[in-house]
Scaffold this active site. Structure first.
Site, PDB file in Angstrom:
ATOM      1  N   LYS A   1      13.518  45.085   3.630  1.00  0.00           N
ATOM      2  CA  LYS A   1      15.342  45.435   3.946  1.00  0.00           C
ATOM      3  C   LYS A   1      14.767  45.758   5.146  1.00  0.00           C
ATOM      4  O   LYS A   1      15.617  45.134   6.139  1.00  0.00           O
ATOM      5  CB  LYS A   1      15.744  46.594   3.743  1.00  0.00           C
ATOM      6  CG  LYS A   1      15.158  47.693   3.597  1.00  0.00           C
ATOM      7  CD  LYS A   1      16.133  48.436   3.690  1.00  0.00           C
ATOM      8  CE  LYS A   1      15.118  50.172   2.025  1.00  0.00           C
ATOM      9  NZ  LYS A   1      14.549  51.030   2.944  1.00  0.00           N
TER      10      LYS A   1
ATOM     11  N   LYS B   1       7.328  39.958  -0.743  1.00  0.00           N
ATOM     12  CA  LYS B   1       8.166  40.587  -0.785  1.00  0.00           C
ATOM     13  C   LYS B   1       9.487  40.608   0.156  1.00  0.00           C
ATOM     14  O   LYS B   1       9.631  40.310   1.307  1.00  0.00           O
ATOM     15  CB  LYS B   1       7.415  41.798  -1.153  1.00  0.00           C
ATOM     16  CG  LYS B   1       8.212  42.762  -1.960  1.00  0.00           C
ATOM     17  CD  LYS B   1       7.726  44.444  -1.842  1.00  0.00           C
ATOM     18  CE  LYS B   1       8.458  44.833  -0.349  1.00  0.00           C
ATOM     19  NZ  LYS B   1       8.503  46.508  -0.546  1.00  0.00           N
TER      20      LYS B   1
ATOM     21  N   LYS C   1       1.722  48.146   7.119  1.00  0.00           N
ATOM     22  CA  LYS C   1       2.374  48.305   8.269  1.00  0.00           C
ATOM     23  C   LYS C   1       1.659  48.608   9.309  1.00  0.00           C
ATOM     24  O   LYS C   1       2.619  48.519  10.170  1.00  0.00           O
ATOM     25  CB  LYS C   1       3.428  49.942   7.770  1.00  0.00           C
ATOM     26  CG  LYS C   1       5.100  49.572   6.891  1.00  0.00           C
ATOM     27  CD  LYS C   1       6.034  50.720   6.218  1.00  0.00           C
ATOM     28  CE  LYS C   1       6.610  49.673   5.626  1.00  0.00           C
ATOM     29  NZ  LYS C   1       8.193  50.934   5.573  1.00  0.00           N
TER      30      LYS C   1
HETATM   31  P1  ATP Z   1      10.649  48.814   4.679  1.00  0.00           P
HETATM   32  O1  ATP Z   1      10.931  47.258   4.300  1.00  0.00           O
HETATM   33  O2  ATP Z   1      11.871  49.553   4.632  1.00  0.00           O
HETATM   34  O3  ATP Z   1       9.066  49.196   4.289  1.00  0.00           O
HETATM   35  P2  ATP Z   1      11.738  47.981   1.442  1.00  0.00           P
HETATM   36  O4  ATP Z   1      12.913  47.054   1.048  1.00  0.00           O
HETATM   37  O5  ATP Z   1       9.952  47.405   0.843  1.00  0.00           O
HETATM   38  O6  ATP Z   1      11.861  48.780   2.414  1.00  0.00           O
HETATM   39  P3  ATP Z   1      12.108  50.428  -0.212  1.00  0.00           P
HETATM   40  O7  ATP Z   1      12.434  51.449   0.297  1.00  0.00           O
HETATM   41  O8  ATP Z   1      10.751  50.450   0.307  1.00  0.00           O
HETATM   42  O9  ATP Z   1      12.527  48.880   0.442  1.00  0.00           O
HETATM   43  O10 ATP Z   1      11.709  50.732  -1.582  1.00  0.00           O
HETATM   44  C1  ATP Z   1      13.162  51.098  -2.198  1.00  0.00           C
HETATM   45  C2  ATP Z   1      12.842  50.750  -3.748  1.00  0.00           C
HETATM   46  O11 ATP Z   1      13.073  49.367  -3.562  1.00  0.00           O
HETATM   47  C3  ATP Z   1      11.404  50.986  -4.068  1.00  0.00           C
HETATM   48  O12 ATP Z   1      11.415  51.099  -5.941  1.00  0.00           O
HETATM   49  C4  ATP Z   1      10.857  49.510  -4.127  1.00  0.00           C
HETATM   50  O13 ATP Z   1       9.926  49.938  -5.542  1.00  0.00           O
HETATM   51  C5  ATP Z   1      11.936  48.849  -4.110  1.00  0.00           C
HETATM   52  N1  ATP Z   1      11.486  47.559  -3.942  1.00  0.00           N
HETATM   53  C6  ATP Z   1      11.818  47.391  -2.725  1.00  0.00           C
HETATM   54  N2  ATP Z   1      11.685  45.725  -1.941  1.00  0.00           N
HETATM   55  C7  ATP Z   1      11.521  45.017  -3.777  1.00  0.00           C
HETATM   56  C8  ATP Z   1      11.430  44.088  -4.122  1.00  0.00           C
HETATM   57  N3  ATP Z   1      11.637  42.767  -3.187  1.00  0.00           N
HETATM   58  N4  ATP Z   1      11.717  43.784  -5.675  1.00  0.00           N
HETATM   59  C9  ATP Z   1      11.757  44.869  -6.517  1.00  0.00           C
HETATM   60  N5  ATP Z   1      12.081  45.157  -6.019  1.00  0.00           N
HETATM   61  C10 ATP Z   1      11.628  46.168  -4.674  1.00  0.00           C
END
Ligand code: ATP
Ligand code: LTN
Length: 330
Positions: A198, A195, A113
């Protein structure tokens, strides 16, 4: 016998992706009857990157509705907004004093980040895992169901719990990460080794829970794959393997079953089938979320009942912490 405690959260930092759904929220639903559950909307984590205030406010309520639409029962679990419970910030401060700058700066997410938001490498971004440890430890959590990317943060929570307990006497339960086997890391549809996230800038990289059927099918059609035409799970075929994982997660089948189903079929047919099964699962979730958002009073009632439960549990731990570290109390 007392139920074991589960804690997890998602940040209201954007629309949820199918990665968040498969890696996190969907698993919570399975666990909710067996455990005492606390599920939060991590708005304090979300502000470690810049958020538009009106959007953050809207997304917080949308996320609450989405949790319930995915199957979380707000009468069974404590569903609440993190910033409603001051104990999260208070315990973070205490834990900050036993966290080394070195260990915080080694966290992979902090490094990622910081690189992505080079103009805004703020203290909150570095403190993010300590706030997450405070979330978890406040509730004497046994298990933390998260996607694979959060494992390192749960491990830091364990280290901090053990360190605190050694220094001040038994205070915190030492939590375990709960990472399911299939779907713990759904990858981007445009870069198969990254990964799915969002906050990805490329709108075709992620499928959002709010996407309509046509958009979902179009995104899967455009997903990157490799050059041969064989549908099987293999390390050297990250694009197809990712799609197969998504298919299994949404269809509820095993990898060999999926491979058998698509034997001899082309990529076009396969991608369409993945899009269709995802759209079929998401349609009722979207409808339920719409209904819930139509009654904001009921939604905020659920959140205040959840906060009340969380408040009591969190206060109990925080009082114990303050006593142990020597804060004077009458
Ligand atoms: P950001 O992009 O804002 O960092 P993010 O999509 O990574 O957000 P988080 O809010 O950080 O989402 O994650 C929420 C939950 O979803 C956590 O338990 C995280 O491990 C899970 N998660 C996020 N992305 C994935 C993915 N691509 N596959 C499986 N689990 C995920
Ligand atoms: N950092 C998490 C969200 C989160 C969380 C938590 C997850 C905040 N607090 C406590 C589990 C337990 C993420 O998924 N990015």
């Amino acid at each position: 016998m007392e139920k074991k405690v589960i804690y997890s959260a998602v940040q209201p930092s954007g629309n949820l992706t199918i990665g968040n759904y498969v890696g996190a929220v969907r698993n919570w639903v399975r666990l909710q009857s067996e455990y005492e559950c606390f599920f939060a909307i991590a708005d304090m984590h979300a502000i470690t990157v810049r958020q538009e205030p009106a959007e953050l406010r809207r997304r917080t309520l949308e996320l609450a509705a989405l949790y319930i639409a995915c199957g979380i029962n707000p009468e069974e679990c404590a569903l609440y907004v993190q910033s409603h419970i001051p104990a999260h910030a208070e315990l973070t401060w205490v834990l900050n004093s036993i966290t080394y700058v070195g260990e915080a700066s080694r966290m992979t997410q902090f490094k990622d980040k910081s690189a992505k938001h080079a103009e805004n490498v703020n203290m909150g971004l570095m403190d993010y895992p300590v706030l997450m440890a405070a979330d978890i430890l406040l509730y004497q959590t046994d298990c933390v169901p998260v996607g694979a990317d959060q494992k390192q943060h749960v491990e830091l929570s364990r280290d901090l719990a053990i360190r605190f307990n050694n220094r001040y006497g038994e205070t915190f339960k030492v939590p375990e990460p709960l990472i399911q086997k299939g779907g713990a890391r759904i990858c981007s549809l445009q870069e198969s080794t990254k990964k799915m996230s969002k906050s990805d800038e490329n709108p075709n990289a992620a499928v959002f829970l709010s996407d309509d059927r046509d958009t979902i099918i179009r995104k899967f059609k455009r997903a990157v794959t490799d050059s041969d035409n064989c549908i099987r799970f293999a390390e050297e075929k990250p694009g197809i393997s990712n799609l197969l994982q998504i298919y299994c997660a949404f269809k509820g089948c095993t990898m060999p079953e999926a491979e058998r189903e698509f034997e001899g079929k082309g990529y076009g047919d396969f991608k369409l089938a993945v899009g269709e099964v995802v759209a079929d699962v998401l349609a009722p979730v979207q409808e339920k979320q719409r209904q819930l958002l139509a009654d904001k009073k009921q939604l905020s009632e659920y959140l205040s009942v959840g906060a009340e439960r969380a408040f009591k549990a969190a206060r109990k731990t925080l009082s114990k912490v303050y006593r142990k570290i020597g804060f004077w109390r009458e």
